[in-house]
Design a protein around this motif. Structure first.
Motif, PDB file in Angstrom:
ATOM      1  N   GLY A 102       0.818  -1.196   0.000  1.00  0.00           N
ATOM      2  CA  GLY A 102       0.000   0.000   0.000  1.00  0.00           C
ATOM      3  C   GLY A 102       0.854   1.250   0.000  1.00  0.00           C
ATOM      4  N   ILE A 103       0.177   2.385   0.076  1.00  0.00           N
ATOM      5  CA  ILE A 103       0.839   3.683   0.124  1.00  0.00           C
ATOM      6  C   ILE A 103       0.485   4.344   1.447  1.00  0.00           C
ATOM      7  N   LEU A 104       1.503   4.704   2.197  1.00  0.00           N
ATOM      8  CA  LEU A 104       1.301   5.458   3.433  1.00  0.00           C
ATOM      9  C   LEU A 104       1.717   6.895   3.177  1.00  0.00           C
ATOM     10  N   GLN A 105       0.791   7.824   3.416  1.00  0.00           N
ATOM     11  CA  GLN A 105       1.126   9.242   3.328  1.00  0.00           C
ATOM     12  C   GLN A 105       1.303   9.781   4.734  1.00  0.00           C
ATOM     13  N   VAL A 106       2.502  10.296   5.023  1.00  0.00           N
ATOM     14  CA  VAL A 106       2.811  10.922   6.303  1.00  0.00           C
ATOM     15  C   VAL A 106       3.152  12.373   6.006  1.00  0.00           C
ATOM     16  N   ARG A 107       2.322  13.287   6.509  1.00  0.00           N
ATOM     17  CA  ARG A 107       2.403  14.692   6.118  1.00  0.00           C
ATOM     18  C   ARG A 107       2.280  14.776   4.593  1.00  0.00           C
TER      19      ARG A 107
ATOM     20  N   GLU B  72       4.568  13.380   2.506  1.00  0.00           N
ATOM     21  CA  GLU B  72       5.445  12.360   1.931  1.00  0.00           C
ATOM     22  C   GLU B  72       4.676  11.065   1.670  1.00  0.00           C
ATOM     23  N   LEU B  73       4.841  10.517   0.469  1.00  0.00           N
ATOM     24  CA  LEU B  73       4.226   9.248   0.103  1.00  0.00           C
ATOM     25  C   LEU B  73       5.268   8.141   0.221  1.00  0.00           C
ATOM     26  N   ILE B  74       4.942   7.073   0.951  1.00  0.00           N
ATOM     27  CA  ILE B  74       5.873   5.978   1.189  1.00  0.00           C
ATOM     28  C   ILE B  74       5.222   4.676   0.746  1.00  0.00           C
ATOM     29  N   GLU B  75       5.870   3.963  -0.144  1.00  0.00           N
ATOM     30  CA  GLU B  75       5.322   2.682  -0.605  1.00  0.00           C
ATOM     31  C   GLU B  75       5.675   1.588   0.396  1.00  0.00           C
ATOM     32  N   ILE B  76       4.673   0.815   0.779  1.00  0.00           N
ATOM     33  CA  ILE B  76       4.848  -0.271   1.740  1.00  0.00           C
ATOM     34  C   ILE B  76       4.657  -1.601   1.016  1.00  0.00           C
ATOM     35  N   ASN B  77       5.561  -2.539   1.264  1.00  0.00           N
ATOM     36  CA  ASN B  77       5.433  -3.852   0.644  1.00  0.00           C
ATOM     37  C   ASN B  77       6.069  -4.891   1.567  1.00  0.00           C
ATOM     38  N   GLY B  78       5.233  -5.718   2.199  1.00  0.00           N
ATOM     39  CA  GLY B  78       5.750  -6.729   3.112  1.00  0.00           C
ATOM     40  C   GLY B  78       5.298  -6.476   4.537  1.00  0.00           C
ATOM     41  N   ASN B  79       6.109  -6.941   5.500  1.00  0.00           N
ATOM     42  CA  ASN B  79       5.786  -6.756   6.921  1.00  0.00           C
ATOM     43  C   ASN B  79       6.295  -5.406   7.408  1.00  0.00           C
ATOM     44  N   VAL B  80       5.421  -4.610   8.000  1.00  0.00           N
ATOM     45  CA  VAL B  80       5.861  -3.328   8.543  1.00  0.00           C
ATOM     46  C   VAL B  80       5.190  -3.074   9.890  1.00  0.00           C
ATOM     47  N   LEU B  81       5.938  -2.439  10.762  1.00  0.00           N
ATOM     48  CA  LEU B  81       5.413  -1.954  12.032  1.00  0.00           C
ATOM     49  C   LEU B  81       5.434  -0.431  11.929  1.00  0.00           C
ATOM     50  N   ILE B  82       4.281   0.198  12.151  1.00  0.00           N
ATOM     51  CA  ILE B  82       4.158   1.638  11.933  1.00  0.00           C
ATOM     52  C   ILE B  82       3.716   2.320  13.224  1.00  0.00           C
ATOM     53  N   PHE B  83       4.376   3.414  13.558  1.00  0.00           N
ATOM     54  CA  PHE B  83       4.051   4.214  14.742  1.00  0.00           C
ATOM     55  C   PHE B  83       3.418   5.532  14.301  1.00  0.00           C
ATOM     56  N   PHE B  84       2.290   5.874  14.899  1.00  0.00           N
ATOM     57  CA  PHE B  84       1.605   7.112  14.549  1.00  0.00           C
ATOM     58  C   PHE B  84       1.547   8.039  15.758  1.00  0.00           C
TER      59      PHE B  84
ATOM     60  N   PHE C  52      -2.414   8.999   6.097  1.00  0.00           N
ATOM     61  CA  PHE C  52      -3.458   8.368   5.298  1.00  0.00           C
ATOM     62  C   PHE C  52      -2.894   7.073   4.733  1.00  0.00           C
ATOM     63  N   TRP C  53      -3.630   5.985   4.874  1.00  0.00           N
ATOM     64  CA  TRP C  53      -3.197   4.673   4.362  1.00  0.00           C
ATOM     65  C   TRP C  53      -4.111   4.234   3.235  1.00  0.00           C
ATOM     66  N   GLN C  54      -3.521   3.854   2.115  1.00  0.00           N
ATOM     67  CA  GLN C  54      -4.288   3.357   0.976  1.00  0.00           C
ATOM     68  C   GLN C  54      -3.768   1.975   0.599  1.00  0.00           C
ATOM     69  N   THR C  55      -4.623   0.977   0.686  1.00  0.00           N
ATOM     70  CA  THR C  55      -4.239  -0.390   0.355  1.00  0.00           C
ATOM     71  C   THR C  55      -4.159  -0.573  -1.156  1.00  0.00           C
ATOM     72  N   LEU C  56      -3.102  -1.251  -1.616  1.00  0.00           N
ATOM     73  CA  LEU C  56      -2.935  -1.535  -3.041  1.00  0.00           C
ATOM     74  C   LEU C  56      -3.152  -3.003  -3.361  1.00  0.00           C
ATOM     75  N   ALA C  57      -3.246  -3.822  -2.348  1.00  0.00           N
ATOM     76  CA  ALA C  57      -3.469  -5.252  -2.551  1.00  0.00           C
ATOM     77  C   ALA C  57      -4.193  -5.791  -1.331  1.00  0.00           C
ATOM     78  N   GLU C  58      -4.773  -6.970  -1.483  1.00  0.00           N
ATOM     79  CA  GLU C  58      -5.505  -7.571  -0.364  1.00  0.00           C
ATOM     80  C   GLU C  58      -4.556  -7.832   0.801  1.00  0.00           C
ATOM     81  N   GLU C  59      -4.957  -7.367   1.989  1.00  0.00           N
ATOM     82  CA  GLU C  59      -4.108  -7.525   3.166  1.00  0.00           C
ATOM     83  C   GLU C  59      -4.442  -8.800   3.931  1.00  0.00           C
ATOM     84  N   THR C  60      -3.429  -9.352   4.574  1.00  0.00           N
ATOM     85  CA  THR C  60      -3.711 -10.352   5.596  1.00  0.00           C
ATOM     86  C   THR C  60      -4.197  -9.586   6.826  1.00  0.00           C
TER      87      THR C  60
END
Length: 308
Positions: free
Chosen positions: A60-65, A67-79, A86-94
């Motif tokens: 998916g794509i994580l927008q922080v402020r 900045e757009l950051i592409e996410i692919n795989g396992n991630v731990l995110i702190f908010f 803003f989080w936008q999914t690009l594929a079906e998530e587990t």
């Protein structure tokens, strides 16, 4: 550019979704979930009212402020509550895991060194940790333990949950330290960068006319840290790939947008609070970074909120 909304206002039109957020104050200021995002309607860039930690496996794509950051795989995110995202999914998530907690629950962690060095406390830090499958499984077990406790009848279950939350933060701190050992010169540089970022972040949020920005330039921070400004600039660039001035400007811009969106201060007052000698200097700064004036930004923001 997307506008920033307070999440509680964004959810007011969806009682079921908003009710889940209100549950937080009814369960000792903490909650944990093991499914996808609470509400599909949180589409605009928004800030949460809570600290949040998410474990996601997917793309998916994580927008922080801005900045757009592409996410692919396992991630731990702190908010951090002060940072719009803003989080936008690009594929079906587990199935994902995430927990929320507010300022009252956060006091259990405030004096912990690993909390103050995390992206939860310092919003200028990178909030994303890429995890191996083994690390992700380790984190997943912590979330499952928190889920098990929160659904139990044990009277002191939230003390146990706080312990699990501290363990989660320590794991992230450990992952961070492992990734930083690739350079022998990094520890000292990272310590200095962390001090700088903490000093910058501790000036925010600005919520009254008595609370104006004191440290505004690289020289201000260098003097406070008792080092030469050239050394500070070199270290910050080495660790973050951004200049000291860029990081300061980015944080000031974020606060400027928040004040324009969420306060009744006029433009000249906001300029003063953010350390600009004259309102015209603030207007020039804001327009250079956003291509619009503070007045038009505020007007457009208000119009967009009215149309929600």
């Amino acid at each position: 550019m997307q506008e920033i909304y307070e999440l509680k206002n964004l959810l007011m039109d969806d009682p079921e979704c908003f009710e889940e957020y209100l549950l937080l104050s009814q369960v000792h200021h903490f909650n944990v979930f093991n499914r996808s995002e609470i509400c599909e309607k949180t589409q605009p860039l928004h800030r949460s009212d809570f600290y949040k930690i998410s474990l996601i496996k997917g793309r998916g794509i994580l927008q922080v402020r801005d900045e757009l950051i592409e996410i692919n795989g396992n991630v731990l995110i702190f908010f951090n509550p002060t940072v719009p995202y803003f989080w936008q999914t690009l594929a079906e998530e587990t199935p994902s895991y995430y927990c929320y907690f507010d300022n009252q629950f956060q006091t259990k962690l405030l004096n912990k060194d690993y909390f103050q060095k995390s992206a939860l406390f310092t919003s200028s830090m990178n909030p994303i940790f890429s995890l191996t499958d083994e690390q992700a499984e380790d984190v997943r077990r912590i979330f499952e333990s928190m889920l098990l406790e929160i659904n139990s009848e044990y009277h002191y279950r939230y003390d146990i949950i706080a312990t699990y939350l501290q363990l989660l933060l320590q794991k992230a701190y450990k992952f961070q330290n492992i990734s930083e050992k690739s350079s022998a010169n990094k520890p000292a540089a990272i310590r200095l960068t962390s001090k700088f970022l903490n000093m910058l972040e501790n000036q925010f949020p600005i919520d009254s006319l008595e609370h104006s920005l004191k440290l505004k330039t690289p020289n201000d921070f260098a003097n406070e840290l008792s080092i030469h400004v050239n050394h500070l600039n070199y270290v910050i660039k080495e660790v973050t790939s951004k200049s000291t001035s860029e990081i300061i400007a980015s944080r000031v811009l974020t606060e400027a947008k928040a004040l324009l969106n969420h306060s009744n201060f006029d433009i000249s007052e906001i300029a003063y609070l953010l350390g600009f000698e004259y309102p015209s200097n603030f207007i020039t700064f804001f327009k250079r970074h956003t291509k619009e004036t503070p007045k038009s930004f505020r007007k457009n923001s208000f119009s967009n909120i009215q149309n929600i």
